[in-house]
Design a protein around this motif. Structure first.
Motif, PDB file in Angstrom:
ATOM      1  N   PRO A 199     -33.880  -1.046   2.437  1.00 35.63           N
ATOM      2  CA  PRO A 199     -32.959  -1.283   1.324  1.00 35.63           C
ATOM      3  C   PRO A 199     -32.784  -0.026   0.469  1.00 35.63           C
ATOM      4  O   PRO A 199     -33.705   0.785   0.315  1.00 35.63           O
ATOM      5  CB  PRO A 199     -33.679  -2.382   0.527  1.00 35.63           C
ATOM      6  N   GLY A 200     -31.605   0.117  -0.073  1.00 33.43           N
ATOM      7  CA  GLY A 200     -31.339   1.211  -1.006  1.00 33.43           C
ATOM      8  C   GLY A 200     -30.379   0.743  -2.076  1.00 33.43           C
ATOM      9  O   GLY A 200     -29.435  -0.002  -1.784  1.00 33.43           O
ATOM     10  N   GLU A 201     -30.610   1.136  -3.305  1.00 37.38           N
ATOM     11  CA  GLU A 201     -29.732   0.712  -4.401  1.00 37.38           C
ATOM     12  C   GLU A 201     -28.434   1.503  -4.384  1.00 37.38           C
ATOM     13  O   GLU A 201     -28.422   2.717  -4.184  1.00 37.38           O
ATOM     14  CB  GLU A 201     -30.440   0.878  -5.751  1.00 37.38           C
ATOM     15  N   CYS A 202     -27.339   0.800  -4.588  1.00 43.86           N
ATOM     16  CA  CYS A 202     -26.006   1.402  -4.623  1.00 43.86           C
ATOM     17  C   CYS A 202     -25.270   0.881  -5.857  1.00 43.86           C
ATOM     18  O   CYS A 202     -25.689  -0.090  -6.495  1.00 43.86           O
ATOM     19  CB  CYS A 202     -25.212   1.065  -3.363  1.00 43.86           C
ATOM     20  N   THR A 203     -24.146   1.503  -6.168  1.00 43.64           N
ATOM     21  CA  THR A 203     -23.316   1.090  -7.294  1.00 43.64           C
ATOM     22  C   THR A 203     -21.878   0.933  -6.826  1.00 43.64           C
ATOM     23  O   THR A 203     -21.339   1.825  -6.155  1.00 43.64           O
ATOM     24  CB  THR A 203     -23.359   2.122  -8.434  1.00 43.64           C
ATOM     25  N   GLU A 204     -21.273  -0.203  -7.150  1.00 43.63           N
ATOM     26  CA  GLU A 204     -19.859  -0.390  -6.825  1.00 43.63           C
ATOM     27  C   GLU A 204     -19.022   0.536  -7.699  1.00 43.63           C
ATOM     28  O   GLU A 204     -19.148   0.510  -8.939  1.00 43.63           O
ATOM     29  CB  GLU A 204     -19.455  -1.843  -7.057  1.00 43.63           C
ATOM     30  N   PRO A 205     -18.159   1.365  -7.112  1.00 43.33           N
ATOM     31  CA  PRO A 205     -17.417   2.357  -7.889  1.00 43.33           C
ATOM     32  C   PRO A 205     -16.536   1.760  -8.987  1.00 43.33           C
ATOM     33  O   PRO A 205     -16.456   2.297 -10.091  1.00 43.33           O
ATOM     34  CB  PRO A 205     -16.552   3.058  -6.827  1.00 43.33           C
ATOM     35  N   THR A 207     -16.653  -1.433 -10.436  1.00 37.60           N
ATOM     36  CA  THR A 207     -17.264  -2.332 -11.416  1.00 37.60           C
ATOM     37  C   THR A 207     -18.561  -1.801 -12.015  1.00 37.60           C
ATOM     38  O   THR A 207     -18.991  -2.267 -13.066  1.00 37.60           O
ATOM     39  CB  THR A 207     -17.567  -3.696 -10.769  1.00 37.60           C
ATOM     40  N   GLY A 208     -19.172  -0.839 -11.341  1.00 36.26           N
ATOM     41  CA  GLY A 208     -20.454  -0.343 -11.808  1.00 36.26           C
ATOM     42  C   GLY A 208     -21.611  -1.281 -11.536  1.00 36.26           C
ATOM     43  O   GLY A 208     -22.726  -1.045 -12.012  1.00 36.26           O
ATOM     44  N   VAL A 209     -21.368  -2.355 -10.761  1.00 38.04           N
ATOM     45  CA  VAL A 209     -22.422  -3.321 -10.456  1.00 38.04           C
ATOM     46  C   VAL A 209     -23.407  -2.708  -9.466  1.00 38.04           C
ATOM     47  O   VAL A 209     -23.012  -2.120  -8.459  1.00 38.04           O
ATOM     48  CB  VAL A 209     -21.812  -4.620  -9.871  1.00 38.04           C
ATOM     49  N   ARG A 210     -24.698  -2.860  -9.764  1.00 37.55           N
ATOM     50  CA  ARG A 210     -25.737  -2.385  -8.878  1.00 37.55           C
ATOM     51  C   ARG A 210     -26.055  -3.444  -7.817  1.00 37.55           C
ATOM     52  O   ARG A 210     -26.063  -4.637  -8.106  1.00 37.55           O
ATOM     53  CB  ARG A 210     -27.006  -2.055  -9.662  1.00 37.55           C
ATOM     54  N   TYR A 211     -26.307  -2.993  -6.608  1.00 35.14           N
ATOM     55  CA  TYR A 211     -26.661  -3.914  -5.533  1.00 35.14           C
ATOM     56  C   TYR A 211     -27.513  -3.171  -4.515  1.00 35.14           C
ATOM     57  O   TYR A 211     -27.642  -1.930  -4.562  1.00 35.14           O
ATOM     58  CB  TYR A 211     -25.414  -4.494  -4.871  1.00 35.14           C
ATOM     59  N   LEU A 212     -28.106  -3.930  -3.602  1.00 41.12           N
ATOM     60  CA  LEU A 212     -28.872  -3.338  -2.517  1.00 41.12           C
ATOM     61  C   LEU A 212     -28.033  -3.315  -1.252  1.00 41.12           C
ATOM     62  O   LEU A 212     -27.348  -4.280  -0.936  1.00 41.12           O
ATOM     63  CB  LEU A 212     -30.142  -4.150  -2.240  1.00 41.12           C
ATOM     64  N   LEU A 213     -28.086  -2.222  -0.533  1.00 40.52           N
ATOM     65  CA  LEU A 213     -27.530  -2.154   0.805  1.00 40.52           C
ATOM     66  C   LEU A 213     -28.726  -2.110   1.745  1.00 40.52           C
ATOM     67  O   LEU A 213     -29.531  -1.166   1.692  1.00 40.52           O
ATOM     68  CB  LEU A 213     -26.653  -0.925   0.981  1.00 40.52           C
ATOM     69  N   ALA A 214     -28.894  -3.131   2.568  1.00 43.74           N
ATOM     70  CA  ALA A 214     -30.099  -3.263   3.379  1.00 43.74           C
ATOM     71  C   ALA A 214     -29.750  -3.387   4.849  1.00 43.74           C
ATOM     72  O   ALA A 214     -28.831  -4.121   5.217  1.00 43.74           O
ATOM     73  CB  ALA A 214     -30.903  -4.486   2.943  1.00 43.74           C
ATOM     74  N   SER A 215     -30.507  -2.678   5.672  1.00 47.20           N
ATOM     75  CA  SER A 215     -30.324  -2.704   7.128  1.00 47.20           C
ATOM     76  C   SER A 215     -31.660  -2.972   7.802  1.00 47.20           C
ATOM     77  O   SER A 215     -32.700  -2.532   7.318  1.00 47.20           O
ATOM     78  CB  SER A 215     -29.766  -1.360   7.630  1.00 47.20           C
ATOM     79  N   PRO A 216     -31.649  -3.663   8.945  1.00 49.08           N
ATOM     80  CA  PRO A 216     -32.896  -3.884   9.687  1.00 49.08           C
ATOM     81  C   PRO A 216     -33.463  -2.564  10.197  1.00 49.08           C
ATOM     82  O   PRO A 216     -32.736  -1.735  10.745  1.00 49.08           O
ATOM     83  CB  PRO A 216     -32.474  -4.786  10.843  1.00 49.08           C
ATOM     84  N   ARG A 217     -34.750  -2.369  10.002  1.00 47.51           N
ATOM     85  CA  ARG A 217     -35.406  -1.153  10.479  1.00 47.51           C
ATOM     86  C   ARG A 217     -35.572  -1.231  12.000  1.00 47.51           C
ATOM     87  O   ARG A 217     -35.897  -2.282  12.539  1.00 47.51           O
ATOM     88  CB  ARG A 217     -36.778  -1.023   9.794  1.00 47.51           C
ATOM     89  N   ARG A 218     -35.366  -0.115  12.669  1.00 46.60           N
ATOM     90  CA  ARG A 218     -35.462  -0.069  14.134  1.00 46.60           C
ATOM     91  C   ARG A 218     -36.835   0.403  14.605  1.00 46.60           C
ATOM     92  O   ARG A 218     -37.271   0.041  15.694  1.00 46.60           O
ATOM     93  CB  ARG A 218     -34.383   0.829  14.729  1.00 46.60           C
ATOM     94  N   VAL A 219     -37.509   1.260  13.849  1.00 47.52           N
ATOM     95  CA  VAL A 219     -38.827   1.758  14.275  1.00 47.52           C
ATOM     96  C   VAL A 219     -39.794   1.671  13.110  1.00 47.52           C
ATOM     97  O   VAL A 219     -39.389   1.534  11.960  1.00 47.52           O
ATOM     98  CB  VAL A 219     -38.742   3.215  14.777  1.00 47.52           C
TER      99      VAL A 219
END
Length: 219
Positions: A199-205, A207-219
């Motif tokens: 997961p990594g925190e991101c900001t919607e350009p 609205t300025g809303v903070r959210y997580l962008l999360a991807s399944p780890r492969r290794v």
């Protein structure tokens, strides 16, 4: 054109474990599903049978009404587990439309589903690892992330005003996780990381809303 499964095969597909995809049936039924590419026999003992991605798609699609009007058995889709209309366990991605039902029964269902998912990881990851997502999770990103969060004790939006909300994104193998409270968002990030996600925190350009962008780890 692929022929739809027979009524007997459909019942076996519907009765598969909703999380692991483990099947129960006669040897003939299971062999027929393997031949059609809807199931596979695990190479390691006890050599159980599991749904393939194609099998999962058919299981989740509404069954065609048989020409004889044969009714679908009550609870066939999940043996009475879960809170859906047909007894299937349903992960909760969060939303105002979601039921707020909770309590011991829901906790048991979530715990059972999470343990089943860990077993699916063990059975299907090439090295038997349970600390990173498996193929089923990559094919069901929103459901998998929501299950990881609820299994860790987080509450979805709808059941909790400050709860999480998991949504699909245009990016491949990535979900967005929202929470109105920064502390809840940080806790969700820690949970997903512990469950094998990145997961990594991101900001919607806009609205300025903070959210997580999360991807399944492969290794």
């Amino acid at each position: 054109m692929v022929r739809p499964p027979t009524a007997a095969q459909r019942r076996v597909l519907d009765a598969a474990d909703p999380v692991t995809g483990r099947l129960r049936g006669t040897e003939a039924q299971l062999a027929a599903l393997v031949k059609r590419g809807l199931a596979f026999r695990h190479p390691r003992p006890p050599h159980d049978h599991f749904l393939t991605p194609a099998g999962h798609r058919i299981r989740e699609a509404p069954p065609e009404r048989p020409p004889t009007g044969e009714p679908r058995p009550d609870g066939a889709a999940g043996g009475g587990r879960g809170d859906g209309d047909d007894g299937v366990f349903a992960a909760r991605p969060g939303g105002a439309e979601e039921p707020a039902a909770s309590g011991p029964a829901r906790l048991r269902e979530v715990h059972s589903a999470w343990q089943g998912l860990l077993e699916l990881r063990r059975m299907t990851n090439p090295d038997g690892a349970v600390d990173r997502p498996c193929g089923w999770e990559r094919a069901h990103l929103v459901r998998a992330a929501a299950l990881a969060l609820e299994a860790a004790g987080h509450r979805p939006e709808g059941a909790d005003a400050d709860g999480y909300r998991v949504r699909a994104t245009p990016q491949p193998e990535a979900v967005a996780v929202y929470a109105p409270d920064p502390g809840t968002l940080a806790a969700c990030a820690a949970t997903l990381e512990g469950a094998g996600w990145q997961p990594g925190e991101c900001t919607e350009p806009r609205t300025g809303v903070r959210y997580l962008l999360a991807s399944p780890r492969r290794v």
